[in-house]
Scaffold this active site. Sequence first.
Site, mmCIF file in Angstrom:
data_model
loop_
_atom_site.group_PDB
_atom_site.id
_atom_site.type_symbol
_atom_site.label_atom_id
_atom_site.label_comp_id
_atom_site.label_asym_id
_atom_site.label_seq_id
_atom_site.Cartn_x
_atom_site.Cartn_y
_atom_site.Cartn_z
ATOM 1 N N HIS A 101 0.852 -1.183 0.000
ATOM 2 C CA HIS A 101 0.000 0.000 0.000
ATOM 3 C C HIS A 101 0.886 1.231 0.000
ATOM 4 C CE1 HIS A 101 -2.361 3.174 2.330
ATOM 5 N NE2 HIS A 101 -2.967 3.073 1.158
ATOM 6 N N ASP A 235 -9.704 7.372 -4.537
ATOM 7 C CA ASP A 235 -8.427 7.872 -4.027
ATOM 8 C C ASP A 235 -7.951 9.062 -4.861
ATOM 9 O OD1 ASP A 235 -5.976 8.222 -2.831
ATOM 10 O OD2 ASP A 235 -5.205 6.227 -3.344
ATOM 11 N N GLY A 261 -11.579 5.255 -0.360
ATOM 12 C CA GLY A 261 -10.548 6.235 -0.654
ATOM 13 C C GLY A 261 -9.163 5.626 -0.593
ATOM 14 N N HIS A 262 -8.223 6.368 0.025
ATOM 15 C CA HIS A 262 -6.822 5.955 0.031
ATOM 16 C C HIS A 262 -6.568 4.776 0.968
ATOM 17 C CE1 HIS A 262 -2.567 6.473 -0.664
ATOM 18 N NE2 HIS A 262 -2.325 6.635 0.627
ATOM 19 N N PHE A 263 -7.390 4.626 1.997
ATOM 20 C CA PHE A 263 -7.231 3.541 2.970
ATOM 21 C C PHE A 263 -8.453 2.614 2.903
ATOM 22 C CE2 PHE A 263 -4.264 6.562 4.900
ATOM 23 C CZ PHE A 263 -3.230 5.726 5.316
#
Length: 287
Positions: A101, A235, A261-263
């Site tokens: 990640h 994201d 999103g990003h996580f």
Amino acid sequence: MTIRYRTTVVDGLDVFYREAGDPSAPTLVLLHGFPTSSVAYHELITELADEFHLIAPDYPGFGHSSAPAADEFTYTFDRLTDVVDALLDSLGLRSYALYVHDYGAPVGFRLALRHPERIAGIVTQNGNAYEEGLTPFWEPFKKVWADPSADVAPLLGLLTPEATRWQYAHGVSDLSLVNPDKAALDQARLDRPGNHEIQLALFRDYGTNPGLYPLWQEYLREHRPPLLAVWGRNDEIFGPDGARAFARDLPDARIHLLDAGHFPLETRGRQIAGLVRDFLRTLSDRP
């Protein structure tokens, strides 16, 4: 399932890692991103440890690992990879799948270039390897990469509590699913004395990664590792085109663009755990 919290010495540094599962089972090495640590994988480890062996290290400067000052340790992605590589060697791991990640992608793909024979497969969760994945978010970085004397004030803004919370919250349709403790913990570590200098050094060095994308892509074409992309399609740091691009070099790649999103693990953890479990089972079936 029991998670063990271990620390070992690598190149004179205390390197912390989480370990769970039977060491004789297939191994998944989980490489974290910015601004977090192996804590990002705590719930996923718990979900998968009944069937797989899991190792999640903290890089130097992150989590519970040593954080020597930026003038005492060379904070580059090459050096982070050196430390992770040495840790995995010390654990006797000669075959493993990678889960990458964000920052985990440049560390993981460097490992793959060094030891292609060890990589059983790759799970990428918003872990980029293509120009297509770089969004406008990266424009201030590109100015610093091109001119080291450029103003770093826009980059310092990414070390604030607001920016850390934004990374967890942006692109999320139901904020009640986002555990605020994660961002608070990440920020507390960012705010340690000297840590801003560490992060700025890595921000600057991140510019080495796009130049390596062609080598990472060549690795994919030549060695054809099985690949699963579980990517938050909302994201704004690494866009969904970065996930789609893997199919260009690996037509059999499994690509899932999730409403996150990003996580994505924060809001789609159970779904991702199921996808990863199915993917890892297919690796054990390969000749």
